[in-house]
Design a protein around this motif. Structure first.
Motif, PDB file in Angstrom:
ATOM      1  N   VAL A   1       0.841  -1.391   0.001  1.00  0.00           N
ATOM      2  CA  VAL A   1      -0.018   0.013  -0.122  1.00  0.00           C
ATOM      3  C   VAL A   1       0.824   1.273   0.093  1.00  0.00           C
ATOM      4  O   VAL A   1       1.806   1.336   0.775  1.00  0.00           O
ATOM      5  N   GLN A   2       0.690   2.347  -0.819  1.00  0.00           N
ATOM      6  CA  GLN A   2       1.020   3.675  -0.732  1.00  0.00           C
ATOM      7  C   GLN A   2      -0.061   4.396  -0.830  1.00  0.00           C
ATOM      8  O   GLN A   2      -1.009   4.230  -1.576  1.00  0.00           O
ATOM      9  N   GLU A   3       0.077   5.521   0.104  1.00  0.00           N
ATOM     10  CA  GLU A   3      -1.105   6.698   0.168  1.00  0.00           C
ATOM     11  C   GLU A   3      -0.433   7.824  -0.685  1.00  0.00           C
ATOM     12  O   GLU A   3       0.536   8.387   0.307  1.00  0.00           O
ATOM     13  N   LYS A   4      -0.774   8.218  -1.953  1.00  0.00           N
ATOM     14  CA  LYS A   4      -0.199   9.249  -2.572  1.00  0.00           C
ATOM     15  C   LYS A   4      -1.302   9.934  -3.499  1.00  0.00           C
ATOM     16  O   LYS A   4      -1.955   9.122  -3.879  1.00  0.00           O
ATOM     17  N   PHE A   5      -0.979  11.083  -3.635  1.00  0.00           N
ATOM     18  CA  PHE A   5      -1.883  11.857  -4.677  1.00  0.00           C
ATOM     19  C   PHE A   5      -3.321  11.830  -4.420  1.00  0.00           C
ATOM     20  O   PHE A   5      -4.180  11.479  -5.354  1.00  0.00           O
ATOM     21  N   THR A   6      -3.806  11.677  -3.098  1.00  0.00           N
ATOM     22  CA  THR A   6      -5.115  11.701  -2.608  1.00  0.00           C
ATOM     23  C   THR A   6      -5.762  10.341  -2.795  1.00  0.00           C
ATOM     24  O   THR A   6      -6.654   9.992  -2.414  1.00  0.00           O
ATOM     25  N   LEU A   7      -4.905   9.363  -3.015  1.00  0.00           N
ATOM     26  CA  LEU A   7      -5.318   7.939  -3.284  1.00  0.00           C
ATOM     27  C   LEU A   7      -4.619   6.985  -2.529  1.00  0.00           C
ATOM     28  O   LEU A   7      -3.494   7.120  -1.778  1.00  0.00           O
ATOM     29  N   VAL A   8      -5.470   5.818  -2.289  1.00  0.00           N
ATOM     30  CA  VAL A   8      -4.784   4.549  -1.637  1.00  0.00           C
ATOM     31  C   VAL A   8      -4.635   3.833  -2.800  1.00  0.00           C
ATOM     32  O   VAL A   8      -5.227   3.218  -3.771  1.00  0.00           O
ATOM     33  N   MET A   9      -3.182   3.330  -3.304  1.00  0.00           N
ATOM     34  CA  MET A   9      -2.453   2.785  -4.235  1.00  0.00           C
ATOM     35  C   MET A   9      -1.856   1.428  -3.697  1.00  0.00           C
ATOM     36  O   MET A   9      -1.665   1.122  -2.723  1.00  0.00           O
ATOM     37  N   THR A  10      -2.159   0.319  -4.658  1.00  0.00           N
ATOM     38  CA  THR A  10      -1.474  -0.799  -4.356  1.00  0.00           C
ATOM     39  C   THR A  10      -1.367  -1.460  -5.748  1.00  0.00           C
ATOM     40  O   THR A  10      -1.593  -0.966  -6.741  1.00  0.00           O
ATOM     41  N   THR A  11      -0.863  -2.925  -5.616  1.00  0.00           N
ATOM     42  CA  THR A  11      -0.079  -3.623  -6.844  1.00  0.00           C
ATOM     43  C   THR A  11      -0.454  -4.973  -6.837  1.00  0.00           C
ATOM     44  O   THR A  11      -0.284  -5.319  -5.346  1.00  0.00           O
ATOM     45  N   LEU A  12      -0.658  -5.711  -7.660  1.00  0.00           N
ATOM     46  CA  LEU A  12      -0.860  -7.206  -7.658  1.00  0.00           C
ATOM     47  C   LEU A  12       0.451  -7.959  -8.052  1.00  0.00           C
ATOM     48  O   LEU A  12       0.566  -9.131  -7.742  1.00  0.00           O
ATOM     49  N   GLY A  13       1.831  -7.230  -8.375  1.00  0.00           N
ATOM     50  CA  GLY A  13       2.774  -7.642  -8.928  1.00  0.00           C
ATOM     51  C   GLY A  13       3.828  -7.884  -7.621  1.00  0.00           C
ATOM     52  O   GLY A  13       3.729  -7.380  -6.548  1.00  0.00           O
ATOM     53  N   ASP A  14       4.719  -8.764  -7.824  1.00  0.00           N
ATOM     54  CA  ASP A  14       5.898  -8.985  -6.726  1.00  0.00           C
ATOM     55  C   ASP A  14       6.840  -7.964  -7.047  1.00  0.00           C
ATOM     56  O   ASP A  14       8.109  -7.956  -6.293  1.00  0.00           O
ATOM     57  N   ASN A  15       7.135  -7.212  -8.305  1.00  0.00           N
ATOM     58  CA  ASN A  15       8.289  -6.467  -8.561  1.00  0.00           C
ATOM     59  C   ASN A  15       7.762  -5.142  -9.255  1.00  0.00           C
ATOM     60  O   ASN A  15       7.998  -4.802 -10.333  1.00  0.00           O
ATOM     61  N   PRO A  16       6.889  -4.347  -8.164  1.00  0.00           N
ATOM     62  CA  PRO A  16       6.388  -2.970  -9.083  1.00  0.00           C
ATOM     63  C   PRO A  16       7.230  -1.905  -9.254  1.00  0.00           C
ATOM     64  O   PRO A  16       8.366  -1.843  -8.569  1.00  0.00           O
ATOM     65  N   ARG A  17       6.927  -1.243 -10.462  1.00  0.00           N
ATOM     66  CA  ARG A  17       7.865  -0.286 -10.790  1.00  0.00           C
ATOM     67  C   ARG A  17       7.577   0.929  -9.815  1.00  0.00           C
ATOM     68  O   ARG A  17       6.431   0.929  -9.202  1.00  0.00           O
ATOM     69  N   PRO A  18       8.552   1.949  -9.609  1.00  0.00           N
ATOM     70  CA  PRO A  18       8.192   2.972  -8.566  1.00  0.00           C
ATOM     71  C   PRO A  18       7.049   3.826  -8.938  1.00  0.00           C
ATOM     72  O   PRO A  18       6.823   4.109 -10.355  1.00  0.00           O
ATOM     73  N   LEU A  19       6.422   4.222  -8.029  1.00  0.00           N
ATOM     74  CA  LEU A  19       5.324   5.507  -8.255  1.00  0.00           C
ATOM     75  C   LEU A  19       6.213   6.536  -9.035  1.00  0.00           C
ATOM     76  O   LEU A  19       7.304   7.018  -8.430  1.00  0.00           O
ATOM     77  N   PRO A  20       5.488   7.333  -9.849  1.00  0.00           N
ATOM     78  CA  PRO A  20       5.954   8.454 -10.393  1.00  0.00           C
ATOM     79  C   PRO A  20       6.262   9.699  -9.368  1.00  0.00           C
ATOM     80  O   PRO A  20       5.491   9.811  -8.200  1.00  0.00           O
ATOM     81  N   LEU A  21       7.031  10.400  -9.558  1.00  0.00           N
ATOM     82  CA  LEU A  21       7.237  11.636  -8.886  1.00  0.00           C
ATOM     83  C   LEU A  21       6.399  13.074  -9.368  1.00  0.00           C
ATOM     84  O   LEU A  21       6.494  13.146 -10.541  1.00  0.00           O
ATOM     85  N   ILE A  22       5.732  13.418  -8.644  1.00  0.00           N
ATOM     86  CA  ILE A  22       4.870  14.557  -9.022  1.00  0.00           C
ATOM     87  C   ILE A  22       4.716  15.602  -8.074  1.00  0.00           C
ATOM     88  O   ILE A  22       4.052  15.811  -6.997  1.00  0.00           O
ATOM     89  N   PRO A  23       5.884  16.344  -8.234  1.00  0.00           N
ATOM     90  CA  PRO A  23       6.155  17.317  -7.000  1.00  0.00           C
ATOM     91  C   PRO A  23       5.151  18.398  -6.885  1.00  0.00           C
ATOM     92  O   PRO A  23       4.925  18.887  -5.854  1.00  0.00           O
ATOM     93  N   GLU A  24       4.268  18.546  -7.954  1.00  0.00           N
ATOM     94  CA  GLU A  24       3.297  19.662  -7.571  1.00  0.00           C
ATOM     95  C   GLU A  24       2.127  19.306  -6.543  1.00  0.00           C
ATOM     96  O   GLU A  24       1.722  20.225  -6.100  1.00  0.00           O
ATOM     97  N   PHE A  25       2.072  18.114  -6.121  1.00  0.00           N
ATOM     98  CA  PHE A  25       1.039  17.515  -5.049  1.00  0.00           C
ATOM     99  C   PHE A  25       1.618  18.154  -3.890  1.00  0.00           C
ATOM    100  O   PHE A  25       0.923  17.983  -2.676  1.00  0.00           O
TER     101      PHE A  25
END
Length: 269
Positions: free
Chosen positions: A64-88
């Motif tokens: 779980v990652q809480e970012k960009f007003t969202l609860v984010m998750t992944t089904l994979g074992d090797n997820p790519r990094p979340l993007p960087l969006i400094p404006e938020f």
């Protein structure tokens, strides 16, 4: 059971709800790529996510990652990094989420539509475009290998009401867009801010792929606006998105065609 075994799709971070959708101590059941999952908001306010089996029993805990007003998750074992969006993270911006909108289409159809400027005058008439000025001017496109993202820049388009504030003040403008494809299920744009022409508003779309032709779209925004309420800003974006939904749900085939003899993109796309 998952809709796909494609590791590229499975290793994406995708939203499963927004941060204020569940009260502490409550749960929300939803679906990601055919897999049932349960989102729980702990008494501390933090969220956890787990898979559910066919009987609705909890299974594997998911990241779980809480970012960009969202609860984010992944089904994979090797997820790519979340993007960087400094404006938020900029303190003077108005950060808001436009909710989750269900659309019966392929996630890739939605990404394609989001990137298309040619439809502005005909789908968003007198808001994002006008039929008197429908030309898509030349723009630049590049693959930024350091972050593995595709960017389109210098995308200029005349808009009668480029934003909620511009619409209220009734002043059209030549808007400069930058488009950013962050992953197969996430895309965003930067566009000229009406009141601060030296800065850009930032609007993202993160897709929760429910199935091959069913999705939930979340649209978090980091805007610079001194005039309107959050509800007014959200209402403007929802109006635009619902105009797009009508088009998306009537496109055939529902899956995005990749064969060159079925759909031929043009430079305006």
């Amino acid at each position: 059971m998952n809709v796909t075994s494609d590791p590229v799709a499975l290793n994406q971070w995708v939203p499963c709800t927004h941060l204020d959708a569940i009260k502490p101590g409550e749960t929300l059941d939803t679906v990601i790529m055919g897999q049932k999952v349960r989102v729980t908001r702990q008494d501390t306010g933090a969220h956890s996510v787990c898979t559910l089996d066919d009987a609705g029993q909890p299974g594997q805990d998911l990241p779980v990652q809480e970012k960009f007003t969202l609860v984010m998750t992944t089904l994979g074992d090797n997820p790519r990094p979340l993007p960087l969006i400094p404006e938020f993270d900029e303190p003077d911006r108005r950060v808001a989420n436009s909710g989750a909108v269900g659309v019966n289409t392929s996630p890739y159809r939605l990404i394609e539509n989001f990137l298309d400027m040619a439809h502005f005058p005909f789908v968003h008439t007198d808001i994002l475009g006008t039929t008197d000025e429908s030309e898509v001017l030349s723009y630049k496109c590049e693959h930024r290998k350091d972050v593995d993202e595709v960017w389109a820049t210098d995308c200029l388009f005349y808009q009668p009401a480029a934003s909620a504030s511009a619409g209220v003040q009734g002043a059209g403008q030549m808007t400069n867009y930058k488009y950013r494809v962050m992953s197969p299920f996430s895309v965003m744009l930067y566009k000229t801010c009406y009141d601060y022409p030296d800065r850009d508003d930032a609007i993202a779309v993160f897709i929760q792929p429910v199935g091959e032709t069913e999705l939930l779209a979340y649209m978090p925004m980091a805007l610079i606006d001194d005039n309107l309420s959050n509800s007014e800003l959200v209402s403007f974006q929802q109006t635009i998105f619902l105009q797009d939904r009508i088009i998306l749900e009537n496109q055939r085939p529902r899956l995005l065609s990749l064969a060159p003899n079925t759909e031929i993109p043009t430079k305006a796309d």
